[in-house]
Design a protein around this motif. Sequence first.
Motif, PDB file in Angstrom:
ATOM      1  N   PRO A   1       0.808  -1.220   0.000  1.00 31.54           N
ATOM      2  CA  PRO A   1       0.000   0.000   0.000  1.00 31.54           C
ATOM      3  C   PRO A   1       0.847   1.280   0.000  1.00 31.54           C
ATOM      4  O   PRO A   1       0.328   2.365  -0.269  1.00 31.54           O
ATOM      5  CB  PRO A   1      -0.840  -0.108   1.273  1.00 31.54           C
ATOM      6  N   ASP A   2       2.127   1.135   0.251  1.00 33.66           N
ATOM      7  CA  ASP A   2       3.038   2.284   0.251  1.00 33.66           C
ATOM      8  C   ASP A   2       3.443   2.720  -1.157  1.00 33.66           C
ATOM      9  O   ASP A   2       4.063   3.769  -1.328  1.00 33.66           O
ATOM     10  CB  ASP A   2       4.291   1.962   1.065  1.00 33.66           C
ATOM     11  N   LEU A   3       3.100   1.924  -2.171  1.00 32.94           N
ATOM     12  CA  LEU A   3       3.499   2.234  -3.548  1.00 32.94           C
ATOM     13  C   LEU A   3       2.313   2.722  -4.381  1.00 32.94           C
ATOM     14  O   LEU A   3       1.188   2.255  -4.210  1.00 32.94           O
ATOM     15  CB  LEU A   3       4.092   0.988  -4.222  1.00 32.94           C
ATOM     16  N   ASP A   4       2.599   3.619  -5.288  1.00 31.27           N
ATOM     17  CA  ASP A   4       1.608   4.100  -6.243  1.00 31.27           C
ATOM     18  C   ASP A   4       1.646   3.176  -7.461  1.00 31.27           C
ATOM     19  O   ASP A   4       2.615   3.195  -8.226  1.00 31.27           O
ATOM     20  CB  ASP A   4       1.930   5.541  -6.647  1.00 31.27           C
ATOM     21  N   VAL A   5       0.608   2.358  -7.618  1.00 26.54           N
ATOM     22  CA  VAL A   5       0.572   1.392  -8.714  1.00 26.54           C
ATOM     23  C   VAL A   5      -0.128   1.941  -9.958  1.00 26.54           C
ATOM     24  O   VAL A   5      -0.372   1.207 -10.916  1.00 26.54           O
ATOM     25  CB  VAL A   5      -0.088   0.061  -8.271  1.00 26.54           C
ATOM     26  N   ALA A   6      -0.424   3.230  -9.981  1.00 25.08           N
ATOM     27  CA  ALA A   6      -1.146   3.836 -11.104  1.00 25.08           C
ATOM     28  C   ALA A   6      -0.502   3.551 -12.467  1.00 25.08           C
ATOM     29  O   ALA A   6      -1.225   3.313 -13.436  1.00 25.08           O
ATOM     30  CB  ALA A   6      -1.312   5.339 -10.884  1.00 25.08           C
ATOM     31  N   PRO A   7       0.838   3.569 -12.602  1.00 25.93           N
ATOM     32  CA  PRO A   7       1.417   3.280 -13.929  1.00 25.93           C
ATOM     33  C   PRO A   7       1.007   1.929 -14.499  1.00 25.93           C
ATOM     34  O   PRO A   7       0.913   1.772 -15.718  1.00 25.93           O
ATOM     35  CB  PRO A   7       2.931   3.342 -13.678  1.00 25.93           C
ATOM     36  N   LEU A   8       0.752   0.949 -13.628  1.00 26.01           N
ATOM     37  CA  LEU A   8       0.337  -0.371 -14.111  1.00 26.01           C
ATOM     38  C   LEU A   8      -0.943  -0.294 -14.936  1.00 26.01           C
ATOM     39  O   LEU A   8      -1.099  -1.039 -15.910  1.00 26.01           O
ATOM     40  CB  LEU A   8       0.109  -1.332 -12.943  1.00 26.01           C
ATOM     41  N   HIS A   9      -1.851   0.602 -14.535  1.00 26.79           N
ATOM     42  CA  HIS A   9      -3.139   0.699 -15.220  1.00 26.79           C
ATOM     43  C   HIS A   9      -2.988   1.107 -16.682  1.00 26.79           C
ATOM     44  O   HIS A   9      -3.828   0.755 -17.504  1.00 26.79           O
ATOM     45  CB  HIS A   9      -4.069   1.676 -14.486  1.00 26.79           C
TER      46      HIS A   9
END
Length: 163
Positions: free
Chosen positions: A17-25
């Motif tokens: 939860p500490d990471l921004d996974v937005a690029p994966l989308h």
Amino acid sequence: MADEVDAIAAAWLAERPDLDVAPLHILSRIGRLAQLLDERRAQAFAEHGLASHEFDVLAALRRSGQPYERTPGQLIEATHVTSGTMTNRLDRLAERNLITRRGHPEDGRQLLVRLTALGKRRVDAAFEELLSSERALLGGLSEAQRRSLAGGLRRLLHTLAAG
């Protein structure tokens, strides 16, 4: 409408939860789209007796305009392969009478590669098949969505290429 990428991003977010996974989308979908497009393109080209890499060479010649002729160096630049790879591709295309090679009239150290009439017919038919297939793939998007997507991808590609 959720997809596999949504599930992957959600699983990573749950674990990290500490990471921004937005690029994966975006980028994971681009990767999956690239795989699907490669498969569809290979299928369209195969229906006309061509492999994808053969289409690339023939298409570079066809786009060059009459007399549909380029040096191997120009074809290397257009297709982003090594000289050894290009030589092998040209050998196979010449064996199939899809191209011819001749000495350059202004530079004896150079060769010119020319699309034959058979090569022109083959690449034109494969390109028509490709456009038909890809038009169908985009059928679920409106014209405005297509333009917007093309613009966003153009900017992303420019950014990545400049990086």
